[in-house]
Design an enzyme around this catalytic site. Sequence first.
Site, PDB file in Angstrom:
ATOM      1  N   GLU A   1      52.554  33.295  57.819  1.00  0.00           N
ATOM      2  CA  GLU A   1      52.540  34.714  58.185  1.00  0.00           C
ATOM      3  C   GLU A   1      51.132  35.288  58.213  1.00  0.00           C
ATOM      4  O   GLU A   1      50.828  36.127  59.036  1.00  0.00           O
ATOM      5  CB  GLU A   1      53.404  35.537  57.212  1.00  0.00           C
TER       6      GLU A   1
ATOM      7  N   ASP B   1      52.761  43.455  65.319  1.00  0.00           N
ATOM      8  CA  ASP B   1      52.971  42.019  65.500  1.00  0.00           C
ATOM      9  C   ASP B   1      53.029  41.703  66.997  1.00  0.00           C
ATOM     10  O   ASP B   1      52.923  42.608  67.829  1.00  0.00           O
ATOM     11  CB  ASP B   1      54.205  41.554  64.720  1.00  0.00           C
TER      12      ASP B   1
END
Length: 149
Positions: A23, A32
């Site tokens: 991540e 994102d």
Amino acid sequence: MDLKSKVVGGVVAAAVALVATWEGRSLVAYLDPVGIPTICDGYTHGVKMGDTATPEKCDELTSEEVKKALAVVDESVPRQLPDGARVALASFVYNVGAGAYSGSTLLRKLRAGDIVGACRELPRWVYAGGRKLRGLVRRRNAEMKICLQ
């Protein structure tokens, strides 16, 4: 602490480490690849652009979310999975969400007892926003290797 608690703790710790590896951590909210406000190690619930977090808060959020993802995995199948599969699938659920997991061919194979076939489904999950992402290709291959152990 009893043996079962130690084993569960070890699976959670391994899954947290796997999630953190893929991540990446940001103490400031960012968008994102599909435009969702995200912070810490891929945490998205209620995040708004401009939010910030401490490393300790990120550790807490990641651990809580990994435990939730592991519970989703454990509750989705009628039998205990091998620890490697549990670690890999908790990382997967953390990343794609319980909803995507619940309707997947991967889960259908798990429920049918085909753990190898389920693990081999992971590399299919490499798209975000309709684009194949190199980071997801690498992550899914790593998850698959752990899942198959």
